[in-house]
Design an enzyme around this catalytic site. Structure first.
Site, PDB file in Angstrom:
ATOM      1  N   HIS A 278       1.274  -1.112   0.073  1.00 21.46           N
ATOM      2  CA  HIS A 278      -0.125   0.126  -0.097  1.00 21.46           C
ATOM      3  C   HIS A 278       0.956   1.384   0.086  1.00 21.46           C
ATOM      4  O   HIS A 278       1.772   1.485   0.288  1.00 21.46           O
ATOM      5  CB  HIS A 278      -0.626  -0.611   1.558  1.00 21.46           C
ATOM      6  CG  HIS A 278      -0.823   0.156   2.381  1.00 21.46           C
ATOM      7  ND1 HIS A 278      -0.214   1.621   3.143  1.00 21.46           N
ATOM      8  CD2 HIS A 278      -0.226  -1.031   3.299  1.00 21.46           C
ATOM      9  CE1 HIS A 278      -0.076   1.406   4.124  1.00 21.46           C
ATOM     10  NE2 HIS A 278       0.230   0.299   4.789  1.00 21.46           N
ATOM     11  N   ASP A 290       6.031   1.825   7.574  1.00 23.13           N
ATOM     12  CA  ASP A 290       4.240   1.934   6.944  1.00 23.13           C
ATOM     13  C   ASP A 290       3.891   2.887   6.545  1.00 23.13           C
ATOM     14  O   ASP A 290       2.994   3.995   6.645  1.00 23.13           O
ATOM     15  CB  ASP A 290       3.546   1.301   8.157  1.00 23.13           C
ATOM     16  CG  ASP A 290       2.427   0.989   7.865  1.00 23.13           C
ATOM     17  OD1 ASP A 290       1.861   0.677   7.010  1.00 23.13           O
ATOM     18  OD2 ASP A 290       0.811   1.042   8.546  1.00 23.13           O
ATOM     19  N   GLU A 324      -5.133   2.244   1.613  1.00 22.90           N
ATOM     20  CA  GLU A 324      -5.469   0.687   2.668  1.00 22.90           C
ATOM     21  C   GLU A 324      -6.055   1.700   4.063  1.00 22.90           C
ATOM     22  O   GLU A 324      -6.734   0.649   4.970  1.00 22.90           O
ATOM     23  CB  GLU A 324      -3.812   0.358   2.048  1.00 22.90           C
ATOM     24  CG  GLU A 324      -4.035  -1.055   2.949  1.00 22.90           C
ATOM     25  CD  GLU A 324      -3.458  -1.029   4.737  1.00 22.90           C
ATOM     26  OE1 GLU A 324      -3.643  -2.287   5.116  1.00 22.90           O
ATOM     27  OE2 GLU A 324      -3.282  -0.013   5.053  1.00 22.90           O
ATOM     28  N   GLU A 325      -4.999   2.411   4.069  1.00 23.25           N
ATOM     29  CA  GLU A 325      -5.101   2.831   5.791  1.00 23.25           C
ATOM     30  C   GLU A 325      -6.979   2.884   5.682  1.00 23.25           C
ATOM     31  O   GLU A 325      -6.657   3.594   7.230  1.00 23.25           O
ATOM     32  CB  GLU A 325      -4.821   3.971   6.520  1.00 23.25           C
ATOM     33  CG  GLU A 325      -3.004   3.905   6.126  1.00 23.25           C
ATOM     34  CD  GLU A 325      -2.432   2.808   6.853  1.00 23.25           C
ATOM     35  OE1 GLU A 325      -3.069   1.737   8.002  1.00 23.25           O
ATOM     36  OE2 GLU A 325      -1.367   2.239   6.955  1.00 23.25           O
ATOM     37  N   ASP A 353       3.555  -5.485   3.068  1.00 24.46           N
ATOM     38  CA  ASP A 353       3.511  -4.347   4.327  1.00 24.46           C
ATOM     39  C   ASP A 353       4.305  -3.937   5.800  1.00 24.46           C
ATOM     40  O   ASP A 353       3.167  -4.897   6.652  1.00 24.46           O
ATOM     41  CB  ASP A 353       1.659  -5.188   4.285  1.00 24.46           C
ATOM     42  CG  ASP A 353       0.706  -3.690   5.408  1.00 24.46           C
ATOM     43  OD1 ASP A 353       1.430  -2.621   5.407  1.00 24.46           O
ATOM     44  OD2 ASP A 353      -0.575  -3.472   5.426  1.00 24.46           O
ATOM     45  N   HIS A 451       2.354   3.782  13.139  1.00 23.78           N
ATOM     46  CA  HIS A 451       0.802   4.803  12.972  1.00 23.78           C
ATOM     47  C   HIS A 451       0.993   5.925  13.696  1.00 23.78           C
ATOM     48  O   HIS A 451       0.335   6.817  14.009  1.00 23.78           O
ATOM     49  CB  HIS A 451      -0.289   4.008  13.592  1.00 23.78           C
ATOM     50  CG  HIS A 451      -0.983   3.680  12.334  1.00 23.78           C
ATOM     51  ND1 HIS A 451      -1.476   2.480  12.532  1.00 23.78           N
ATOM     52  CD2 HIS A 451       0.000   3.288  10.941  1.00 23.78           C
ATOM     53  CE1 HIS A 451      -2.085   2.012  11.160  1.00 23.78           C
ATOM     54  NE2 HIS A 451      -1.354   1.252  10.717  1.00 23.78           N
TER      55      HIS A 451
END
Length: 518
Positions: A278, A290, A324-325, A353, A451
């Site tokens: 992604h 990420d 994707e998120e 990922d 994140h």
């Protein structure tokens, strides 16, 4: 605090220092692909170059590369230019799907018995994908025996932990060792209105943990700091009903984004091997591990194949997925757009990922570790064997993992396509056994910046990233049935942004073991 635009100047110095460290790491731990092999191998220097480019994009465009932002548009442009320079046939697939979109600042407050207002980031955080469901309801403790701590979270993974759960309450659980999606499913089945995940208080789990719930199931969801969670647990036990009001600030809407699709034709057009990662980050940060790491790996691999002149049996296809998120929307749109014939032609999907977690561990997708067997597609175990064989030969320890539908492999698996992939860990703590086998810090999350704003270039675990990239090169080469001969894709890509010297690439495979969730 959001990163200022002055930071890239200081970063230039750090990048130069990291360049030397990267080169050292590449030489220090190598499991090299045989020089006699015709398999194109992604150059770690090129992986690093793409990571630098993605960091520079985030720094220039407000600190992130999230869907719909200038940072995402620039990331897409970088990927398209890199793939076209490498001689691949590139298309951009635009899509619009139902999803959730941010409209207001997130808010969490206690409405009874004592009113209180809590701070985003310090006291609570949103889950991934963000909940589009708000809640005002009493708390009910699930599986918490005393002060919230390690081990409590595992009890909420069992359906019978919710046997006495009062409907329409918020389940207060400790973030534990199982997939948070299982907790969500159990809570949904028990009639919960929402789920609050408490950080368990171990190193790296004091602040609100970044919890990936996969799908919302119509439940409000959020995470709590250990201090706030412990306070709420104490209040429930001592003063009776405690009521929370949670508003994620996200609302149902439509999401418009794009996928970058690149193709390199093989000699047998009836078979297609798809590699995916992604392209977007979360709004909170640049998303370099990420998932800049997965994107950089595939761009570098595309360059290697473009320069190689190696012929393949199946057609090679790369998908860089948008949104994707926000709920795996890009891969959903792509698989949903395929005809039955097109789906049948895809023999394999490999998903990459998060490959550079700072305290990470080499994980290989292994259906034997699936918590949700219905997410396993036939033939996936054969891909596990290929990766394990490669890493075992390189002397690199690994464990098994299955995403249980929480990453872009989900829709390929639902279509019956065998899936595999690699992963380096996210918010879960590293065990003592894993630290003994591979190194790193036991008890600390695989990536304490998962994140968050600090998921940047400075924290990339270069050794681990390049071991996983070596494994990708080797297994893709096997599946592509490499033969030597001229092809129409021989242009070599050159992407500026890194002064890192070319170093010996690392090849690495796997030896799967216990289950893990990120």
């Amino acid at each position: 605090m959001r990163r200022t635009l002055a930071r890239p100047i200081a970063r230039t110095v750090r990048v130069a220092l990291l360049t030397a460290l990267v080169a050292t790491a590449l030489v220090a731990r190598s499991g090299e692909v045989s020089a006699a092999s015709a398999t194109p191998v992604a150059d770690p220097a090129r992986v690093w170059s793409h990571l630098v480019a993605l960091q520079e994009i985030a720094d220039r465009e407000g600190g992130n590369r999230t869907t719909g932002s200038p940072g995402y548009a620039a990331s897409e442009a970088h990927a398209v230019a890199s793939l076209e320079q490498a001689g691949w046939q590139v298309t951009v697939q635009r899509f619009t799907l139902p999803g959730t979109v941010p409209t207001d600042p997130p808010a969490l407050s206690q409405t009874g018995p004592v009113p209180a207002t809590y701070d985003m980031g310090t006291d609570f955080a949103l889950t991934t994908p963000p909940s589009g469901d708000d809640v005002d309801a009493p708390l009910a403790l699930v599986g918490i025996s005393g002060v919230p701590g390690p081990g409590d979270g595992s009890t909420a993974c069992e359906p019978d932990a919710f046997d006495a759960f009062p409907p329409d309450a918020i389940a207060l659980v400790v973030h534990g060792s199982c997939d948070p999606l299982l907790v969500m499913i159990n809570a949904f089945s028990a009639g919960a209105a929402g789920v609050g995940f408490i950080s368990d208080g171990t190193p790296g789990e004091q602040d609100p943990v970044q919890v990936d719930v996969g799908i919302g199931l119509g439940l409000a969801s959020f995470s709590l700091s250990h201090a706030l969670g412990a306070s709420l647990v104490q209040q429930v036990r001592s003063v009776g009903p405690v009521t929370l009001n949670f508003d994620s600030g996200w609302r149902p809407g439509t999401v418009t984004s794009s996928n970058v699709i690149a193709e390199r034709p093989g000699t047998d057009p009836s078979r297609v091997l798809v590699l995916g990662a992604h392209l977007d980050s979360v709004p909170q940060g640049p998303g370099i591990s990420d998932n800049g790491s997965g994107v950089a790996a595939l761009l570098a691999l595309a360059e290697a194949w473009g320069a190689s002149g190696a012929a393949t049996g199946p057609t090679l296809r790369i998908g860089l997925w948008g949104a994707e998120e926000l709920g795996l929307l890009g891969s959903q749109a792509y698989v949903g757009s395929l005809s039955a014939t097109d789906r049948a032609a895809i023999t394999t999907y490999l998903n990459f990922d998060q490959l550079g977690s700072r305290n990470g561990f080499p994980f290989v997708y292994d259906p034997a570790t699936a918590s949700m067997p219905e997410t396993v597609s036939p033939g996936s175990d054969a891909l596990t064997v290929r990766f394990r064989r490669h890493f075992a030969a390189a002397g690199i320890p690994t464990e098994g993992i299955w995403t249980d539908g929480r990453s872009d492999d989900r829709f390929f698996a639902e279509a019956g396509i065998p899936v595999g992939g690699l992963f380096s860990g996210a918010e879960q703590p590293k065990t003592g056994e894993q630290a003994d086998a591979y190194g790193g810090t036991a008890g600390e999350s695989f990536d304490t910046c998962y994140h968050l704003e600090c998921d940047d270039l400075d924290g990339v675990n270069v050794t681990l990233l390049n071991q996983l990239v070596g494994g990708i090169s080797a297994v893709v080469g096997e599946l592509a049935e490499v033969g030597v001969g001229p092809t129409t894709t021989t242009t070599t890509a050159t992407v500026s942004g890194s002064t890192m010297p070319v170093a010996t690439p690392i090849a690495g495979p796997v030896v799967a073991a216990p289950a893990f969730t990120g």
